[in-house]
Design an enzyme around this catalytic site. Sequence first.
Site, PDB file in Angstrom:
ATOM      1  N   TRP A 195      37.063  40.149  34.195  1.00 57.03           N
ATOM      2  CA  TRP A 195      36.604  40.863  35.397  1.00 57.03           C
ATOM      3  C   TRP A 195      37.679  40.743  36.482  1.00 57.03           C
ATOM      4  O   TRP A 195      38.213  39.655  36.714  1.00 57.03           O
ATOM      5  CB  TRP A 195      35.289  40.235  35.861  1.00 57.03           C
ATOM      6  CG  TRP A 195      34.712  40.823  37.098  1.00 57.03           C
ATOM      7  CD1 TRP A 195      34.580  42.158  37.398  1.00 57.03           C
ATOM      8  CD2 TRP A 195      34.167  40.104  38.203  1.00 57.03           C
ATOM      9  NE1 TRP A 195      33.993  42.303  38.617  1.00 57.03           N
ATOM     10  CE2 TRP A 195      33.733  41.057  39.140  1.00 57.03           C
ATOM     11  CE3 TRP A 195      34.001  38.758  38.498  1.00 57.03           C
ATOM     12  CZ2 TRP A 195      33.133  40.702  40.345  1.00 57.03           C
ATOM     13  CZ3 TRP A 195      33.406  38.400  39.691  1.00 57.03           C
ATOM     14  CH2 TRP A 195      32.982  39.361  40.599  1.00 57.03           C
ATOM     15  N   ASP A 209      30.510  32.289  32.786  1.00 55.09           N
ATOM     16  CA  ASP A 209      30.058  33.222  33.818  1.00 55.09           C
ATOM     17  C   ASP A 209      28.934  34.064  33.201  1.00 55.09           C
ATOM     18  O   ASP A 209      29.159  34.801  32.236  1.00 55.09           O
ATOM     19  CB  ASP A 209      31.230  34.113  34.271  1.00 55.09           C
ATOM     20  CG  ASP A 209      30.833  35.038  35.417  1.00 55.09           C
ATOM     21  OD1 ASP A 209      29.671  35.001  35.856  1.00 55.09           O
ATOM     22  OD2 ASP A 209      31.698  35.818  35.870  1.00 55.09           O
ATOM     23  N   LYS A 215      22.186  41.636  38.950  1.00 46.73           N
ATOM     24  CA  LYS A 215      21.904  42.728  38.016  1.00 46.73           C
ATOM     25  C   LYS A 215      20.500  42.612  37.432  1.00 46.73           C
ATOM     26  O   LYS A 215      19.761  43.586  37.406  1.00 46.73           O
ATOM     27  CB  LYS A 215      22.921  42.750  36.877  1.00 46.73           C
ATOM     28  CG  LYS A 215      24.318  42.307  37.246  1.00 46.73           C
ATOM     29  CD  LYS A 215      25.139  43.375  37.912  1.00 46.73           C
ATOM     30  CE  LYS A 215      26.368  42.739  38.543  1.00 46.73           C
ATOM     31  NZ  LYS A 215      27.452  43.619  38.836  1.00 46.73           N
TER      32      LYS A 215
HETATM   33  C1  LMR Z   1      31.516  45.127  38.587  1.00 48.44           C
HETATM   34  O1  LMR Z   1      32.233  44.516  37.793  1.00 48.44           O
HETATM   35  O2  LMR Z   1      31.595  46.357  38.774  1.00 48.44           O
HETATM   36  C2  LMR Z   1      30.465  44.385  39.359  1.00 48.44           C
HETATM   37  O3  LMR Z   1      30.427  43.059  38.954  1.00 48.44           O
HETATM   38  C3  LMR Z   1      30.587  44.555  40.831  1.00 48.44           C
HETATM   39  C4  LMR Z   1      31.775  43.886  41.424  1.00 48.44           C
HETATM   40  O4  LMR Z   1      31.575  43.130  42.393  1.00 48.44           O
HETATM   41  O5  LMR Z   1      32.902  44.097  40.976  1.00 48.44           O
END
Ligand code: LMR
Length: 398
Positions: free
Chosen positions: A130, A211, A246
């Site tokens: 992420w 996570d 979520k």
């Molecule tokens: C995402 O990956 O789109 C979500 O977790 C929102 C974010 O804060 O990036």
Amino acid sequence: MFQSLQALPADPILGLMAAYRADTNPKKIDLGVGVYKDPAGNTPVMTAVKKAEGILLESQNTKSYVGPTGSAGYNDCVAELIFGADLVASLGKRRITAQAPGGCGGLRLAAEFIQKANPDATVWVSDPTWANHVPLLGTAGLKIQQYPYYDYTTHSVRFEEMLATLAEVPSGDVVLLHGCCHNPCGSDLSQEQWQQVRDLCLERGFTVFIDLAYQGLGDGLEEDVYGVRLMAEALPELIVVSSCSKNFGLYRERTGALSVICESDSAASIAATQIAAAARAMYSMPPDHGATIVELIMTNSTLRDEWDAELTEMRDRINGLRSQLVAQLKAAGVTQDFSFIEREKGMFSFLGISVDQIQKLVNNYSIYLVNSSRINVAGINDSNIDYLISSLADVINS
Ligand code: LMR
């Protein structure tokens, strides 16, 4: 002094939200930020949440401070949801849970905690991971390295390479795993693979950090924590950051938690003081509203069943959309194989198309997705799928 500052580019994910809102094309589609959307394209407040908010409004009689690690009742509910009642009981005082301002706040709190425990620690993150993991962990001063994870050609986990890299990770370093619904690729570890990572961890002594932002959006509330529970049962130490953004739809209420399992009760009571001090130094205490809603839902069997049913509907819808997208792309004559989307879990998958093709989708078709080709499957619905498929077919076949 401020004149010396340099402007920064927009956040790769959040920047898309602003661009989408400003677009006046009535056909625009938002497949960017990871937010659940219903068949009408809205992100409504869940019914169980609305009801809990009603109860809260009636019953709350103070807005006085709670404390740096939040509400004990919420922390117990989160621990039970993640680890299950039996494991919570057997871990006893080795496990501590601290409410945090969303998953992001939990990750930042975890980073501070790791930094205090071992300032020289390197956190190993999956390649890819992420986009916000690196800033959240890096700003606490932790070093970051990557382990191989996703194979963009076969659309599966590069497990042998992942394991080979993790076999070199020393004790004192931390390995960050996605509990379920891997963000951004949607490809999760199988149960056997989780077991192999656990065995390697026991052998090497590195610390596992999970996570967990999408519990309930993959295969089910219990199924999605297979890895978390496996690790919690076997390892002397574990870090888990969880989010209610979520699965409770509480995005803006910033409702998350950091759970830490220590080798002994006494180590956990010391760790708890470090976590409380880190929270106090960063934001003093987490916001209460979302946490109280979660606690009200989890401790009321009617609300809990209602929430569970709503979450199941969300999960089934996402999984249905995955199949629908694959079938309709095939039916539209797109020869590129997208069948992997049906095997992947949660909100995200990579389309596996080029940046040039993505830019065409954004600029010529008002279809918004991250430059990595990650799409939020929940952004698809009956009203936009035909336009999405024909646009993708145009861009891919041209
Ligand atoms: C995402 O990956 O789109 C979500 O977790 C929102 C974010 O804060 O990036």
